[in-house]
Scaffold this motif. Structure first.
Motif, PDB file in Angstrom:
ATOM      1  N   GLU A   1       0.830  -1.209   0.000  1.00 52.79           N
ATOM      2  CA  GLU A   1       0.000   0.000   0.000  1.00 52.79           C
ATOM      3  C   GLU A   1       0.860   1.253   0.000  1.00 52.79           C
ATOM      4  O   GLU A   1       0.580   2.222  -0.723  1.00 52.79           O
ATOM      5  CB  GLU A   1      -0.942  -0.002   1.206  1.00 52.79           C
ATOM      6  CG  GLU A   1      -2.063  -1.026   1.159  1.00 52.79           C
ATOM      7  CD  GLU A   1      -1.583  -2.445   1.438  1.00 52.79           C
ATOM      8  OE1 GLU A   1      -0.414  -2.614   1.879  1.00 52.79           O
ATOM      9  OE2 GLU A   1      -2.374  -3.377   1.202  1.00 52.79           O
ATOM     10  N   ALA A   2       1.936   1.251   0.824  1.00 52.06           N
ATOM     11  CA  ALA A   2       2.829   2.408   0.865  1.00 52.06           C
ATOM     12  C   ALA A   2       3.553   2.588  -0.461  1.00 52.06           C
ATOM     13  O   ALA A   2       3.750   3.710  -0.940  1.00 52.06           O
ATOM     14  CB  ALA A   2       3.845   2.241   2.007  1.00 52.06           C
ATOM     15  N   LEU A   3       3.917   1.477  -1.089  1.00 49.35           N
ATOM     16  CA  LEU A   3       4.670   1.540  -2.332  1.00 49.35           C
ATOM     17  C   LEU A   3       3.812   2.029  -3.499  1.00 49.35           C
ATOM     18  O   LEU A   3       4.303   2.704  -4.395  1.00 49.35           O
ATOM     19  CB  LEU A   3       5.230   0.149  -2.647  1.00 49.35           C
ATOM     20  CG  LEU A   3       6.213   0.040  -3.813  1.00 49.35           C
ATOM     21  CD1 LEU A   3       7.478   0.820  -3.517  1.00 49.35           C
ATOM     22  CD2 LEU A   3       6.542  -1.424  -4.066  1.00 49.35           C
ATOM     23  N   THR A   4       2.526   1.695  -3.488  1.00 45.54           N
ATOM     24  CA  THR A   4       1.652   2.025  -4.617  1.00 45.54           C
ATOM     25  C   THR A   4       0.752   3.227  -4.354  1.00 45.54           C
ATOM     26  O   THR A   4      -0.071   3.563  -5.210  1.00 45.54           O
ATOM     27  CB  THR A   4       0.772   0.812  -4.981  1.00 45.54           C
ATOM     28  OG1 THR A   4      -0.007   0.424  -3.830  1.00 45.54           O
ATOM     29  CG2 THR A   4       1.628  -0.362  -5.429  1.00 45.54           C
ATOM     30  N   SER A   5       0.887   3.865  -3.205  1.00 44.75           N
ATOM     31  CA  SER A   5       0.060   5.041  -2.937  1.00 44.75           C
ATOM     32  C   SER A   5       0.413   6.150  -3.934  1.00 44.75           C
ATOM     33  O   SER A   5       1.572   6.341  -4.285  1.00 44.75           O
ATOM     34  CB  SER A   5       0.284   5.537  -1.510  1.00 44.75           C
ATOM     35  OG  SER A   5       1.622   5.968  -1.331  1.00 44.75           O
ATOM     36  N   GLY A   6      -0.594   6.834  -4.425  1.00 43.63           N
ATOM     37  CA  GLY A   6      -0.358   7.893  -5.391  1.00 43.63           C
ATOM     38  C   GLY A   6      -0.375   7.439  -6.828  1.00 43.63           C
ATOM     39  O   GLY A   6      -0.182   8.263  -7.732  1.00 43.63           O
ATOM     40  N   LEU A   7      -0.613   6.152  -7.091  1.00 40.75           N
ATOM     41  CA  LEU A   7      -0.641   5.666  -8.463  1.00 40.75           C
ATOM     42  C   LEU A   7      -2.012   5.810  -9.113  1.00 40.75           C
ATOM     43  O   LEU A   7      -2.123   5.687 -10.333  1.00 40.75           O
ATOM     44  CB  LEU A   7      -0.217   4.189  -8.522  1.00 40.75           C
ATOM     45  CG  LEU A   7       1.248   3.882  -8.178  1.00 40.75           C
ATOM     46  CD1 LEU A   7       1.509   2.386  -8.347  1.00 40.75           C
ATOM     47  CD2 LEU A   7       2.193   4.681  -9.064  1.00 40.75           C
ATOM     48  N   ASP A   8      -3.057   6.048  -8.317  1.00 38.68           N
ATOM     49  CA  ASP A   8      -4.393   6.187  -8.898  1.00 38.68           C
ATOM     50  C   ASP A   8      -4.457   7.409  -9.799  1.00 38.68           C
ATOM     51  O   ASP A   8      -3.873   8.457  -9.493  1.00 38.68           O
ATOM     52  CB  ASP A   8      -5.437   6.303  -7.787  1.00 38.68           C
ATOM     53  CG  ASP A   8      -5.480   5.053  -6.925  1.00 38.68           C
ATOM     54  OD1 ASP A   8      -6.096   4.074  -7.356  1.00 38.68           O
ATOM     55  OD2 ASP A   8      -4.878   5.060  -5.840  1.00 38.68           O
ATOM     56  N   PRO A   9      -5.171   7.320 -10.926  1.00 39.59           N
ATOM     57  CA  PRO A   9      -5.236   8.448 -11.864  1.00 39.59           C
ATOM     58  C   PRO A   9      -6.071   9.593 -11.326  1.00 39.59           C
ATOM     59  O   PRO A   9      -6.820   9.451 -10.343  1.00 39.59           O
ATOM     60  CB  PRO A   9      -5.897   7.820 -13.106  1.00 39.59           C
ATOM     61  CG  PRO A   9      -6.736   6.716 -12.556  1.00 39.59           C
ATOM     62  CD  PRO A   9      -5.966   6.155 -11.396  1.00 39.59           C
ATOM     63  N   ILE A  10      -5.958  10.751 -11.960  1.00 35.73           N
ATOM     64  CA  ILE A  10      -6.787  11.908 -11.593  1.00 35.73           C
ATOM     65  C   ILE A  10      -8.249  11.533 -11.811  1.00 35.73           C
ATOM     66  O   ILE A  10      -8.591  10.896 -12.812  1.00 35.73           O
ATOM     67  CB  ILE A  10      -6.401  13.124 -12.452  1.00 35.73           C
ATOM     68  CG1 ILE A  10      -4.947  13.498 -12.196  1.00 35.73           C
ATOM     69  CG2 ILE A  10      -7.325  14.305 -12.172  1.00 35.73           C
ATOM     70  CD1 ILE A  10      -4.427  14.573 -13.121  1.00 35.73           C
ATOM     71  N   PRO A  11      -9.153  11.900 -10.882  1.00 36.09           N
ATOM     72  CA  PRO A  11     -10.572  11.561 -11.050  1.00 36.09           C
ATOM     73  C   PRO A  11     -11.090  11.996 -12.424  1.00 36.09           C
ATOM     74  O   PRO A  11     -10.844  13.106 -12.877  1.00 36.09           O
ATOM     75  CB  PRO A  11     -11.252  12.334  -9.920  1.00 36.09           C
ATOM     76  CG  PRO A  11     -10.195  12.434  -8.861  1.00 36.09           C
ATOM     77  CD  PRO A  11      -8.906  12.592  -9.604  1.00 36.09           C
ATOM     78  N   GLY A  12     -11.794  11.086 -13.073  1.00 35.79           N
ATOM     79  CA  GLY A  12     -12.354  11.367 -14.387  1.00 35.79           C
ATOM     80  C   GLY A  12     -11.492  10.917 -15.537  1.00 35.79           C
ATOM     81  O   GLY A  12     -11.947  10.905 -16.687  1.00 35.79           O
ATOM     82  N   THR A  13     -10.232  10.546 -15.258  1.00 40.22           N
ATOM     83  CA  THR A  13      -9.327  10.125 -16.338  1.00 40.22           C
ATOM     84  C   THR A  13      -9.089   8.624 -16.353  1.00 40.22           C
ATOM     85  O   THR A  13      -8.529   8.110 -17.318  1.00 40.22           O
ATOM     86  CB  THR A  13      -7.973  10.845 -16.216  1.00 40.22           C
ATOM     87  OG1 THR A  13      -7.338  10.451 -14.987  1.00 40.22           O
ATOM     88  CG2 THR A  13      -8.161  12.357 -16.223  1.00 40.22           C
ATOM     89  N   GLY A  14      -9.474   7.921 -15.282  1.00 41.39           N
ATOM     90  CA  GLY A  14      -9.258   6.480 -15.226  1.00 41.39           C
ATOM     91  C   GLY A  14     -10.343   5.709 -15.952  1.00 41.39           C
ATOM     92  O   GLY A  14     -11.301   6.286 -16.493  1.00 41.39           O
ATOM     93  N   ALA A  15     -10.190   4.398 -15.985  1.00 46.87           N
ATOM     94  CA  ALA A  15     -11.166   3.530 -16.641  1.00 46.87           C
ATOM     95  C   ALA A  15     -12.525   3.686 -15.972  1.00 46.87           C
ATOM     96  O   ALA A  15     -12.628   3.813 -14.752  1.00 46.87           O
ATOM     97  CB  ALA A  15     -10.704   2.077 -16.575  1.00 46.87           C
ATOM     98  N   GLN A  16     -13.583   3.663 -16.785  1.00 45.32           N
ATOM     99  CA  GLN A  16     -14.932   3.857 -16.275  1.00 45.32           C
ATOM    100  C   GLN A  16     -15.628   2.536 -15.947  1.00 45.32           C
ATOM    101  O   GLN A  16     -16.577   2.526 -15.160  1.00 45.32           O
ATOM    102  CB  GLN A  16     -15.772   4.622 -17.304  1.00 45.32           C
ATOM    103  CG  GLN A  16     -15.212   5.988 -17.640  1.00 45.32           C
ATOM    104  CD  GLN A  16     -15.085   6.878 -16.418  1.00 45.32           C
ATOM    105  OE1 GLN A  16     -16.052   7.077 -15.686  1.00 45.32           O
ATOM    106  NE2 GLN A  16     -13.898   7.423 -16.196  1.00 45.32           N
ATOM    107  N   ASN A  17     -15.183   1.452 -16.533  1.00 42.55           N
ATOM    108  CA  ASN A  17     -15.799   0.148 -16.293  1.00 42.55           C
ATOM    109  C   ASN A  17     -14.777  -0.940 -16.617  1.00 42.55           C
ATOM    110  O   ASN A  17     -13.643  -0.643 -17.030  1.00 42.55           O
ATOM    111  CB  ASN A  17     -17.078  -0.021 -17.124  1.00 42.55           C
ATOM    112  CG  ASN A  17     -16.855   0.324 -18.588  1.00 42.55           C
ATOM    113  OD1 ASN A  17     -15.941  -0.192 -19.226  1.00 42.55           O
ATOM    114  ND2 ASN A  17     -17.681   1.220 -19.117  1.00 42.55           N
ATOM    115  N   GLU A  18     -15.180  -2.184 -16.459  1.00 43.26           N
ATOM    116  CA  GLU A  18     -14.242  -3.286 -16.664  1.00 43.26           C
ATOM    117  C   GLU A  18     -13.797  -3.404 -18.121  1.00 43.26           C
ATOM    118  O   GLU A  18     -12.639  -3.707 -18.397  1.00 43.26           O
ATOM    119  CB  GLU A  18     -14.879  -4.595 -16.192  1.00 43.26           C
ATOM    120  CG  GLU A  18     -15.061  -4.654 -14.673  1.00 43.26           C
ATOM    121  CD  GLU A  18     -15.523  -6.014 -14.192  1.00 43.26           C
ATOM    122  OE1 GLU A  18     -14.924  -7.022 -14.624  1.00 43.26           O
ATOM    123  OE2 GLU A  18     -16.470  -6.074 -13.400  1.00 43.26           O
ATOM    124  N   ALA A  19     -14.718  -3.163 -19.057  1.00 42.66           N
ATOM    125  CA  ALA A  19     -14.338  -3.240 -20.470  1.00 42.66           C
ATOM    126  C   ALA A  19     -13.301  -2.179 -20.808  1.00 42.66           C
ATOM    127  O   ALA A  19     -12.322  -2.444 -21.523  1.00 42.66           O
ATOM    128  CB  ALA A  19     -15.577  -3.085 -21.349  1.00 42.66           C
TER     129      ALA A  19
END
Length: 218
Positions: free
Chosen positions: A85-103
């Motif tokens: 968790e500490a190593l991967t914190s901050g990797l999430d994209p800016i809200p609205g720019t990431g994938a919207q669904n599984e497809a």
């Protein structure tokens, strides 16, 4: 359980992974003495045998409180509890720019590399108990071996797959998938039962009708 024998190819791959980690996290000298209470116990607990191939794990780098234990033979990585968790914190994209669904997520992230066909339950290098297997982020396809007390083990290449999954917005999509699965598993709501108050009201109304009938027609 028979452990796989290292080959020249696996040793070369492990050497490349170790070098890549060294480039990513420059080596820092480990403290010569504990800087806080209890740190000596944590340092003494490190090490152990690789859950993947049984070779000794080696602490290779430390940065921002995260110290890798890597295997020089198979390239596996051990992370103590909370370190992923500490190593991967901050990797999430800016809200609205990431994938919207599984497809959308599958279109952005390549499928994880195929692993061994047979399912193997591995031992924790700290307590020697058999670890659980779980799909990281519910839908990532990266199956990690996890000890609920001490940490988790990643095979060679799985850390990069986890990072790619998170950068594409997989955390939010996985949480939504988990919520839908939980909703489907919930039992249906019980039918509404008649309240005692309405039952008493109907009984009283019936009694009045009976009294009037008796007065008028009997």
């Amino acid at each position: 359980m028979r452990r796989p024998r290292p080959t020249e190819e696996s040793r070369a791959r492990a050497a490349r992974i170790t070098q890549a980690l060294a480039d990513l996290l420059p080596d820092e000298p480990l403290p010569a003495s504990p800087s806080e209470p209890g740190s000596a116990g944590r340092r003494a607990a490190r090490g152990g045998d690789c859950p993947g191939c049984g070779e000794p794990l080696q602490a290779t780098a430390a940065r921002h409180g995260v110290e890798f234990d890597t295997c020089g033979t198979c390239g596996g990585i051990w992370l103590d509890a909370g370190e992923l968790e500490a190593l991967t914190s901050g990797l999430d994209p800016i809200p609205g720019t990431g994938a919207q669904n599984e497809a959308d997520l599958r279109a952005r992230v390549p499928a994880p590399a195929p692993r061994e066909a047979d399912i193997r339950y591995r031992e924790c290098p700290r307590c020697r108990e058999v670890m659980n297997r779980r799909n990281f982020g519910t839908i990532s396809g990266v199956i990690v071996d996890e000890c609920r007390h001490h940490g988790l083990f990643l095979d060679a290449g799985e850390l990069e797959e986890v990072e790619a999954f998170l950068r594409a917005g997989g955390r939010a999509v996985g949480e939504a998938a988990r919520a839908r699965a939980a909703a489907r598993s919930m039992p249906p709501a019980p039918p509404q039962l008649e309240t005692p108050r309405s039952a008493r009201h109907e009984t009283a109304a019936t009694s009045v009708v009976d009294v009037l009938w008796n007065l008028l027609f009997t």
